[in-house]
Motif scaffolding. Sequence first.
Motif, PDB file in Angstrom:
ATOM      1  N   ASP A   1     -67.602  -3.688   1.500  1.00 49.56           N
ATOM      2  CA  ASP A   1     -68.564  -2.598   1.619  1.00 49.56           C
ATOM      3  C   ASP A   1     -69.820  -2.922   0.792  1.00 49.56           C
ATOM      4  O   ASP A   1     -69.728  -3.225  -0.400  1.00 49.56           O
ATOM      5  CB  ASP A   1     -67.914  -1.305   1.120  1.00 49.56           C
ATOM      6  CG  ASP A   1     -68.818  -0.105   1.240  1.00 49.56           C
ATOM      7  OD1 ASP A   1     -69.751  -0.001   0.433  1.00 49.56           O
ATOM      8  OD2 ASP A   1     -68.576   0.720   2.139  1.00 49.56           O
ATOM      9  N   PHE A   2     -70.997  -2.861   1.428  1.00 50.43           N
ATOM     10  CA  PHE A   2     -72.242  -3.272   0.766  1.00 50.43           C
ATOM     11  C   PHE A   2     -72.534  -2.401  -0.455  1.00 50.43           C
ATOM     12  O   PHE A   2     -72.935  -2.906  -1.508  1.00 50.43           O
ATOM     13  CB  PHE A   2     -73.405  -3.203   1.761  1.00 50.43           C
ATOM     14  CG  PHE A   2     -74.694  -3.769   1.234  1.00 50.43           C
ATOM     15  CD1 PHE A   2     -74.943  -5.130   1.284  1.00 50.43           C
ATOM     16  CD2 PHE A   2     -75.655  -2.953   0.663  1.00 50.43           C
ATOM     17  CE1 PHE A   2     -76.131  -5.671   0.783  1.00 50.43           C
ATOM     18  CE2 PHE A   2     -76.838  -3.471   0.158  1.00 50.43           C
ATOM     19  CZ  PHE A   2     -77.078  -4.830   0.226  1.00 50.43           C
TER      20      PHE A   2
ATOM     21  N   ASN B   1     -72.745  -3.805  -4.254  1.00 54.47           N
ATOM     22  CA  ASN B   1     -74.062  -3.952  -4.886  1.00 54.47           C
ATOM     23  C   ASN B   1     -74.606  -2.698  -5.568  1.00 54.47           C
ATOM     24  O   ASN B   1     -75.613  -2.771  -6.266  1.00 54.47           O
ATOM     25  CB  ASN B   1     -75.081  -4.417  -3.834  1.00 54.47           C
ATOM     26  CG  ASN B   1     -74.729  -5.762  -3.235  1.00 54.47           C
ATOM     27  OD1 ASN B   1     -74.705  -6.766  -3.934  1.00 54.47           O
ATOM     28  ND2 ASN B   1     -74.440  -5.792  -1.939  1.00 54.47           N
ATOM     29  N   GLY B   2     -73.970  -1.554  -5.317  1.00 50.93           N
ATOM     30  CA  GLY B   2     -74.428  -0.330  -5.967  1.00 50.93           C
ATOM     31  C   GLY B   2     -75.667   0.276  -5.360  1.00 50.93           C
ATOM     32  O   GLY B   2     -76.310   1.148  -5.965  1.00 50.93           O
ATOM     33  N   VAL B   3     -76.066  -0.188  -4.185  1.00 49.24           N
ATOM     34  CA  VAL B   3     -77.216   0.382  -3.479  1.00 49.24           C
ATOM     35  C   VAL B   3     -76.815   0.679  -2.040  1.00 49.24           C
ATOM     36  O   VAL B   3     -76.067  -0.071  -1.414  1.00 49.24           O
ATOM     37  CB  VAL B   3     -78.450  -0.559  -3.505  1.00 49.24           C
ATOM     38  CG1 VAL B   3     -79.032  -0.631  -4.902  1.00 49.24           C
ATOM     39  CG2 VAL B   3     -78.101  -1.950  -2.995  1.00 49.24           C
TER      40      VAL B   3
ATOM     41  N   GLY C   1     -74.158  -5.367   9.604  1.00 42.97           N
ATOM     42  CA  GLY C   1     -74.381  -4.075   8.953  1.00 42.97           C
ATOM     43  C   GLY C   1     -73.213  -3.125   9.147  1.00 42.97           C
ATOM     44  O   GLY C   1     -72.774  -2.462   8.202  1.00 42.97           O
ATOM     45  N   ILE C   2     -72.699  -3.043  10.367  1.00 44.25           N
ATOM     46  CA  ILE C   2     -71.578  -2.155  10.655  1.00 44.25           C
ATOM     47  C   ILE C   2     -70.343  -2.573   9.865  1.00 44.25           C
ATOM     48  O   ILE C   2     -69.655  -1.740   9.263  1.00 44.25           O
ATOM     49  CB  ILE C   2     -71.284  -2.148  12.168  1.00 44.25           C
ATOM     50  CG1 ILE C   2     -72.409  -1.407  12.916  1.00 44.25           C
ATOM     51  CG2 ILE C   2     -69.933  -1.503  12.471  1.00 44.25           C
ATOM     52  CD1 ILE C   2     -72.379  -1.586  14.417  1.00 44.25           C
ATOM     53  N   CYS C   3     -70.065  -3.872   9.845  1.00 44.55           N
ATOM     54  CA  CYS C   3     -68.886  -4.366   9.121  1.00 44.55           C
ATOM     55  C   CYS C   3     -69.009  -4.154   7.619  1.00 44.55           C
ATOM     56  O   CYS C   3     -67.998  -4.074   6.914  1.00 44.55           O
ATOM     57  CB  CYS C   3     -68.668  -5.850   9.426  1.00 44.55           C
ATOM     58  SG  CYS C   3     -68.130  -6.172  11.127  1.00 44.55           S
TER      59      CYS C   3
END
Length: 404
Positions: free
Chosen positions: A233-234, A238-240, A255-257
Amino acid sequence: MKYLVLLCDGMADTPFEALGGKTPMELANKPLIDKLARTSVVGMCRTVGNGLKPGSDVANLSVMGYDPYICYTGRSPLEAASIGVELKDTDVALRCNIVTLSNEENYNDKTMVDYCAGDISTKEAHQIIKTVQEKLGNEIYKFYGGVSYRHCLVWDKGTTELGNMTPPHDISGRVIGEYLSDNDNAKPLIELMKKSYDILKDHPVNIERRKKGLNEANSIWLWGEGKKPQLEDFYKKNGVKGSVVSAVDLLKGIGICANMETPNVENATGYLDTNFEGKAKAGIDSFKNGCDFVYIHVEAPDECGHRGEAENKVKAIELIEQRTLKPVLAYLENSGEDYRILIMPDHPTPLDIKTHSSAPVPFMIYDSSKQEKGVETFTEQTAQSTGIFIEHGPSVLDKLLQKI
């Protein structure tokens, strides 16, 4: 802090004779990018690691901070995610291009005339894929429509051990026989490609394209095999909170993944006629809707590189600046917040070879709160001259987010 990545796909190049021995980046009129470059950190980055193929999948994963050595499972599974295909663990997904082949009787003797069938419209392409599914699809093979010439085949209980399934954009103008995998596992897929030619040569879409003098969509071409992807999960990584803006299923799929937002941009084509302003608006809306990080991907320079269109590649860079970067930058400047901008290609797509290269690419990171010692103009040569080099591609995102 807001973060913008402007990813100019395939923008980097080598000196090209038809451009007076210069690169498109050197010739392009890009005063805004060059102004930012004068106070930016500028250098080179290796987005494609040793032993990896220089595809937009591997390279964009790197720029997004994902290590392809760890998380890459193939190109097409990412595209499948974008078009809503749920893959089982036992499925293999393949990119299914719609291409134009010459009309020799023997399939192996045909030439790759056009890897994108004249940049076929999505409406026409979906009619083609519908017919392919009706004639060739079954419980084992299922075809799904994507955007323009880019589509998907899902192979139930398939294998990724297929030998060399050559990307069609790598063999423009070449006889295809020697580029068809001779691996036993690939034989049923090659047979599907051969059957598709007989099915499509007199398809109603192609009859109309023939009348108009357009390249016919007369064969499918299968490549880019892979299994269900697993991306961290992005936001958790990364916290953003992130958003990916692109016309290309591959980028949307990443992006979806990664559980990022993937807004749809109407009339985004991936070529010079794309909706540059729409991409800017989607990026701005993502910021307004609470995203801290927006990744705007523009495919046009890459497509021009594949087609050997030198002047159009220069034009693509200029259009990206004027019609996409300019409005997003104006929004950021007026937002009252500090911001950082990363501008770079994912990989080179040199005009002289018309395909991707694994060579390092130039990058620049602008920080609205700092005045760095940059370069006068942002080019391959000036980026190399700074001596700054990021060997591990995913680290470029860490540099943008100031984790390193």
